[in-house]
Write a protein that holds these residues in place. Structure first.
Motif: not given
Ligand code: ADP
Ligand code: GLC
Length: 468
Positions: A328, A334, A351-353, A355
């Protein structure tokens, strides 16, 4: 130590991993260590007790107070600075992509709280400050407390984790920070018409370190000094690179509880299960498990080399690979990765974020790890990758150059898309046609030891040298 983030309390990047692991490693050597951190909104106070109420923080014209909470963790006392007007917010440094306008006072408050803890709660011989957020502490110490008996003989160490973030603010902020106008000098805090807090740390600390030996050399050159290379050359006798370590308690395939199957250098079967699980999570097809998976876990920032990937991303579509990408940050990247995943969901799992669980699953389930950083002060992900037998492909810079060699990964230079693709091709060839060599490299990588004990010993030596 004074810093703006530390696992397990708060984290945006590797700084937090360092502050979560180095202090306990020092404690294990018999040092007494305390860490002063902001108490951000997401930091719970469970198990912490208030050890000081209404500690005054006088910052220039501003009169503030903080409650100090303390808790013990792995032999270290963590002091959480609870000052809601500064830290009770959504983000650590920014929100919605914009830095908080008052970051200069927020982290000046952290520095004052650090000095307050040193005065009232924990008497140190060394105050070790990290990055621009803690850089004002040595400045305040020398400026205001040089003759204060509390701080007689106290020495400061300043560690630079990244020259790309300097804490640059307008000249008028000097007054708001309670610092005299005469510090606005080229050899002190002035920097191209502004004030530069990182520069303050470099000038005022008794000793400066950075997080790898190669980065310590690189930042003394115009290419990597971000405008401070001259100053760093002037301080070269008091500047050293100490490589970060890895917290193998958190990052080992043998005992990682985030991954679906554990494995080790002598039995890699679990890694195949991890790969299948990763493919499933990222929505990638599982029918041809022999196709290599390339992992990325990163802040999406220019530093991390995404401008090398962007121009060739659509060529990669034609390669027989899959990519598992977690990150991210900057919108342009992104957008790029989202577009790739939309265009070819069979090739790009994105997966953007932020985690942490998925970061572990990528380290374990990928075959290769791509880290083309333009510069990398140390880098932790490549060391995690080595431990997980996920061979890194990396630009030969900073800590990447110090931790990867030809028997554990694939390095490239110069910094160009072509050179990166060359290293990628080499990795794919070994993976496809020379499984024995691949296996040997995995085992070699997994056996490399970057445990914190070694780095902690180097910091201990430095502290004792400074404390006389
Ligand atoms: P930097 O501090 O420059 O971001 P490092 O490699 O030193 O780079 O450390 C990055 C740390 O942050 C690692 O622990 C990595 O796993 C973690 N990390 C980075 N991006 C993410 C993300 N999107 N989700 C989870 N963890 C991440
Ligand atoms: C910074 C650097 C990274 C380093 C980390 C911890 O965020 O970008 O290379 O590993 O700090 O020192």
């Amino acid at each position: 130590m004074v810093a703006s983030e530390a696992t397990p309390f708060s984290k945006t990047g590797g700084l937090a991993d360092v502050l979560g692991a180095l202090p306990p490693a020092l404690a294990a050597r018999g040092e007494e260590v305390a860490v002063v951190l902001p108490r951000y909104r997401m930091v719970p106070l469970d198990g912490a007790r208030c050890v000081r109420e209404n500690m005054p923080l006088w910052i220039g014209p501003g009169r503030y107070t903080a409650d100090i909470y303390s808790l013990e963790r792995k032999g270290v006392t963590y002091y959480l600075v609870d000052a809601p007007e500064f830290f009770d917010r959504d983000g650590l440094y920014s929100s919605g992509g914009a830095d908080y306008w008052d970051n200069f006072t927020r982290f000046a408050a952290l520095c004052h709280a650090g000095l307050g803890v040193a005065r009232h709660l924990f008497r140190p011989n060394i105050i070790h400050c990290h990055d621009w957020q803690a850089a004002l502490l040595p400045v305040y110490l020398k400026q205001y407390f040089a003759n204060d008996p509390t701080f007689t003989g106290v020495k400061t160490v300043f560690t630079i984790h990244n020259m790309g973030y300097q804490g640059i603010f307008g000249k008028d902020r000097l007054w708001w920070l309670g610092l005299p106008e005469w510090l606005f000098r080229e050899d002190l805090l002035e920097f191209y018409g502004n004030i530069n807090l990182l520069k303050g740390g470099i000038v005022y600390a008794d000793y400066v370190t950075t997080v790898s030996p190669t980065y310590a050399r690189e930042i003394q050159t115009p290419g990597h000094g971000f405008g401070l290379d001259g100053l760093l050359r002037a301080r070269t006798a008091h500047l050293r690179g100490i490589l970060n370590g890895v917290d193998y308690h958190d990052w080992s395939p043998e005992r990682d509880h985030y991954i679906t199957a554990n494995y080790s250098a002598s039995d890699l079967r679990g890694k195949e299960q991890c790969k299948m699980e990763l493919l499933g999570i990222m929505g990638l097809p599982t029918d041809r498990p022999e196709v290599p998976v390339i992992g990325i876990v990163s802040r999406l920032a220019a530093q991390k080399g995404f401008d090398l990937i962007a121009p060739v991303a659509y060529d990669l579509v034609n390669w027989d690979i899959k990519m598992a990408i977690l990150g991210s940050g900057e919108q342009q990247y992104e957008r790029l990765f989202r577009a790739l995943a939309d265009a070819r969901p069979d090739k790009f799992g994105v997966y953007i974020g932020f985690n942490n669980r998925l970061a572990h699953k990528i380290e374990a389930g990928a075959d290769m790890f791509l880290m083309p950083s333009y510069y990398e002060p140390c880098g932790l992900n490549q060391m995690y990758s080595l431990r997980y037998g996920t061979l890194p492909i990396a630009h030969a810079t900073g800590g990447l150059d110090d931790t990867i060699d030809g028997s554990t990964g694939f390095k490239f230079r110069p910094y160009s898309s072509d050179a990166m693709l060359g290293a990628l091709r080499e990795a794919l060839t070994v993976y496809a046609v020379d499984r024995d060599r691949w296996r040997k490299m995995q085992v070699e990588a997994m056996r490399r030891d970057f445990s914190w004990a070694v780095s902690a010993a180097a910091y201990s030596d430095l502290y004792h040298m400074l404390a006389g």
